[in-house]
Motif scaffolding. Structure first.
Motif, PDB file in Angstrom:
ATOM      1  N   ALA A  50      -1.725  -2.459  27.389  1.00 33.48           N
ATOM      2  CA  ALA A  50      -0.309  -2.257  27.725  1.00 33.48           C
ATOM      3  C   ALA A  50       0.190  -0.921  27.208  1.00 33.48           C
ATOM      4  O   ALA A  50       0.970  -0.221  27.867  1.00 33.48           O
ATOM      5  CB  ALA A  50       0.519  -3.405  27.152  1.00 33.48           C
ATOM      6  N   LEU A  51      -0.263  -0.537  26.028  1.00 33.50           N
ATOM      7  CA  LEU A  51       0.156   0.732  25.433  1.00 33.50           C
ATOM      8  C   LEU A  51      -0.369   1.907  26.252  1.00 33.50           C
ATOM      9  O   LEU A  51       0.353   2.886  26.486  1.00 33.50           O
ATOM     10  CB  LEU A  51      -0.356   0.812  23.997  1.00 33.50           C
ATOM     11  CG  LEU A  51       0.142   1.974  23.137  1.00 33.50           C
ATOM     12  CD1 LEU A  51       1.634   1.836  22.861  1.00 33.50           C
ATOM     13  CD2 LEU A  51      -0.633   2.031  21.823  1.00 33.50           C
ATOM     14  N   VAL A  56       8.356   1.701  22.238  1.00 34.32           N
ATOM     15  CA  VAL A  56       7.551   0.600  21.713  1.00 34.32           C
ATOM     16  C   VAL A  56       8.280   0.020  20.509  1.00 34.32           C
ATOM     17  O   VAL A  56       8.658   0.754  19.590  1.00 34.32           O
ATOM     18  CB  VAL A  56       6.151   1.064  21.292  1.00 34.32           C
ATOM     19  CG1 VAL A  56       5.360  -0.101  20.678  1.00 34.32           C
ATOM     20  CG2 VAL A  56       5.402   1.655  22.471  1.00 34.32           C
ATOM     21  N   ALA A  74      -2.522  -5.559  23.817  1.00 34.82           N
ATOM     22  CA  ALA A  74      -1.581  -4.517  23.400  1.00 34.82           C
ATOM     23  C   ALA A  74      -2.140  -3.131  23.687  1.00 34.82           C
ATOM     24  O   ALA A  74      -1.412  -2.221  24.106  1.00 34.82           O
ATOM     25  CB  ALA A  74      -1.269  -4.662  21.917  1.00 34.82           C
ATOM     26  N   LEU A  89       1.772   2.949  29.232  1.00 32.20           N
ATOM     27  CA  LEU A  89       3.118   3.497  29.042  1.00 32.20           C
ATOM     28  C   LEU A  89       3.151   4.995  29.322  1.00 32.20           C
ATOM     29  O   LEU A  89       2.225   5.726  28.975  1.00 32.20           O
ATOM     30  CB  LEU A  89       3.609   3.233  27.617  1.00 32.20           C
ATOM     31  CG  LEU A  89       3.843   1.779  27.219  1.00 32.20           C
ATOM     32  CD1 LEU A  89       4.360   1.707  25.783  1.00 32.20           C
ATOM     33  CD2 LEU A  89       4.827   1.095  28.168  1.00 32.20           C
ATOM     34  N   PHE A  92       5.876  -6.705  29.763  1.00 29.35           N
ATOM     35  CA  PHE A  92       6.232  -6.838  28.357  1.00 29.35           C
ATOM     36  C   PHE A  92       7.434  -5.979  27.980  1.00 29.35           C
ATOM     37  O   PHE A  92       7.693  -5.741  26.816  1.00 29.35           O
ATOM     38  CB  PHE A  92       5.035  -6.468  27.468  1.00 29.35           C
ATOM     39  CG  PHE A  92       3.825  -7.311  27.737  1.00 29.35           C
ATOM     40  CD1 PHE A  92       3.828  -8.666  27.453  1.00 29.35           C
ATOM     41  CD2 PHE A  92       2.693  -6.749  28.282  1.00 29.35           C
ATOM     42  CE1 PHE A  92       2.715  -9.453  27.707  1.00 29.35           C
ATOM     43  CE2 PHE A  92       1.563  -7.524  28.538  1.00 29.35           C
ATOM     44  CZ  PHE A  92       1.580  -8.877  28.255  1.00 29.35           C
ATOM     45  N   GLY A  93       8.155  -5.494  28.943  1.00 27.57           N
ATOM     46  CA  GLY A  93       9.335  -4.705  28.672  1.00 27.57           C
ATOM     47  C   GLY A  93      10.589  -5.524  28.872  1.00 27.57           C
ATOM     48  O   GLY A  93      10.576  -6.558  29.537  1.00 27.57           O
ATOM     49  N   ASP A 131      10.190  -1.008  26.114  1.00 31.93           N
ATOM     50  CA  ASP A 131       9.203  -1.038  27.188  1.00 31.93           C
ATOM     51  C   ASP A 131       7.977  -1.871  26.818  1.00 31.93           C
ATOM     52  O   ASP A 131       7.274  -2.365  27.694  1.00 31.93           O
ATOM     53  CB  ASP A 131       8.779   0.392  27.538  1.00 31.93           C
ATOM     54  CG  ASP A 131       9.944   1.208  28.078  1.00 31.93           C
ATOM     55  OD1 ASP A 131      10.451   0.853  29.160  1.00 31.93           O
ATOM     56  OD2 ASP A 131      10.346   2.171  27.411  1.00 31.93           O
ATOM     57  N   LEU A 132       7.730  -2.019  25.534  1.00 30.39           N
ATOM     58  CA  LEU A 132       6.630  -2.852  25.041  1.00 30.39           C
ATOM     59  C   LEU A 132       7.010  -3.368  23.663  1.00 30.39           C
ATOM     60  O   LEU A 132       7.325  -2.581  22.761  1.00 30.39           O
ATOM     61  CB  LEU A 132       5.331  -2.038  24.956  1.00 30.39           C
ATOM     62  CG  LEU A 132       4.116  -2.744  24.338  1.00 30.39           C
ATOM     63  CD1 LEU A 132       3.721  -3.976  25.147  1.00 30.39           C
ATOM     64  CD2 LEU A 132       2.940  -1.777  24.205  1.00 30.39           C
ATOM     65  N   SER A 180       8.533   6.398  26.786  1.00 32.26           N
ATOM     66  CA  SER A 180       8.705   4.945  26.693  1.00 32.26           C
ATOM     67  C   SER A 180       8.938   4.522  25.254  1.00 32.26           C
ATOM     68  O   SER A 180       8.588   5.232  24.298  1.00 32.26           O
ATOM     69  CB  SER A 180       7.462   4.230  27.236  1.00 32.26           C
ATOM     70  OG  SER A 180       7.252   4.525  28.600  1.00 32.26           O
ATOM     71  N   THR A 221      12.305 -10.396  28.754  1.00 35.19           N
ATOM     72  CA  THR A 221      11.497  -9.506  29.578  1.00 35.19           C
ATOM     73  C   THR A 221      12.300  -8.987  30.759  1.00 35.19           C
ATOM     74  O   THR A 221      13.183  -9.659  31.291  1.00 35.19           O
ATOM     75  CB  THR A 221      10.248 -10.233  30.098  1.00 35.19           C
ATOM     76  OG1 THR A 221      10.644 -11.413  30.784  1.00 35.19           O
ATOM     77  CG2 THR A 221       9.329 -10.604  28.950  1.00 35.19           C
TER      78      THR A 221
END
Length: 364
Positions: free
Chosen positions: A122-123, A132, A119, A126, A202-203, A217-218, A130, A197
């Protein structure tokens, strides 16, 4: 006496450290799938890259304890097998594998170390603007959403859960809402049924039970409600949630040589948390020491004092509770609560490392 501790979270670590101080002739081996001690109460900080949540396990264990990297596949009659084909024997065993997270496909679990690491990466990828989505209205979800919103004000953060902070008093729950609103976290009280997805890894689209859906987006899954199936796979009696059933001394009802402690134990009245795991680990170690020294074992008893919730680095809520963990009307909020939560987190780690811990007895 040969003792094997399976799992090096709060419960397993304090059990090993406490036992080595009371049973000096014991040969203690701690088996853990990673070489670090993970502070579960800080995983939201790891996700948002605002703090560390791991410490080398060797620095957490006292001298005389052997740390072994591995995963136990099955517990048998006085023996264990590892997933790499290895095996070992024991006179007594502490099962302390904790809890885990099983997210919907397309979401990233944030209640595990591996999920928090994924995570975090991935964060970081962004871009401004974006979205979350954090799924889960319990403490893990609230803290994750708050931490991200404070650390990344350029993102849109949404918290989705059937209910938000339900273990707190009504006024404290309202104060949590105020803190989330201050951080511009959008709150949606709904149940997520599907994460579809899209172009990103993961979006995609998050669908709710009501039929509503929105882009994300996540998507982070913050519902910590599952336990590893090691106990069930080993033939130990488990409850419907998969937690091992224990007697009043925290021993498996199938095998008195196996103590089960922490989130994976079905201890009546226990809330999965470090507040419950640490005294369970300490008591189990004390009980084994009493047994081998020819003394009478004492039943486990533990009462709660408060629940702690962070809302970023400078805000939070402390909810005093009765010993049965029901909320009192009073609550503490703001920077004072944030400091209290930080001190509680440090004390949990300190206690696991030093084996020094005291707790309230359970409700009468």
């Amino acid at each position: 006496m040969k003792v094997v501790v399976v799992g090096a979270g709060y419960a397993g670590t304090i059990a090993a450290n406490r036992l080595v101080g009371q049973a000096r002739d014991a040969e203690i081996t701690v088996i853990n799938p990673r070489s670090d001690f993970v502070e579960r109460v800080r995983l939201h900080e790891r996700v948002a890259a605002t703090g560390a949540a791991s410490t080398p396990l060797t620095s957490m264990l006292r001298g005389g304890i052997t740390a072994q990297l591995g995963t136990v596949d099955k517990i048998g009659d006085g023996g264990i097998t590892l997933d790499d084909g290895g095996s070992d024997t024991f006179d007594y065993l502490f099962l302390a594998v904790g809890s885990t997270v099983v997210p919907l496909p397309g979401a990233v679990a944030v209640g595990t170390w591996e999920g928090a690491e994924l995570a975090c990466s991935a964060l970081a990828a962004l871009t401004d603007g974006s979205t979350v989505t954090v799924v889960g209205g319990g403490s893990t979800g609230v803290e994750t959403a708050s931490e991200i919103a404070e650390a990344r004000p350029d993102l849109r953060v949404r918290l989705v859960g059937a209910s938000i902070a339900t273990t707190l008093s009504p006024r404290a729950r309202q104060r949590v809402r105020v803190g989330l609103e201050r951080l511009r976290v959008e709150v949606v009280e709904e149940v997520v049924v599907e994460v579809c997805t899209g172009p990103g890894r993961f979006g995609g689209v998050v669908r709710l039970r009501s039929g509503a859906e929105f882009a994300s987006d996540l998507t982070l899954w913050a519902i910590v409600a599952d336990v590893p199936d090691l106990a069930a796979r080993s033939g130990l009696e488990v409850n419907p949630e998969g937690r091992a059933v224990v007697d009043e001394y925290l021993r498996s009802v199938n095998d008195p040589r196996v103590f089960v402690i922490g989130d994976c134990a079905a201890v009546p009245g226990a809330r999965p948390s470090c507040e419950a795991a640490i005294p369970q680990g300490a008591h189990a170690a004390d009980t084994l020491a009493r047994i081998v020294n020819g003394l009478e074992a004492q039943p486990f008893s533990m009462g709660y004092a408060a629940q702690f919730l962070s809302l970023g680095r400078s805000d939070g809520v402390v909810q005093p509770t009765r010993r049965d963990d029901t909320a009192r009307r009073l609550y503490i909020a703001g920077r004072t609560a944030a400091v209290a939560k930080e001190r509680m987190s440090r004390y949990a780690k300190y206690s696991s490392r030093t084996a020094n811990y005291a707790w309230l007895s359970g409700p009468k």
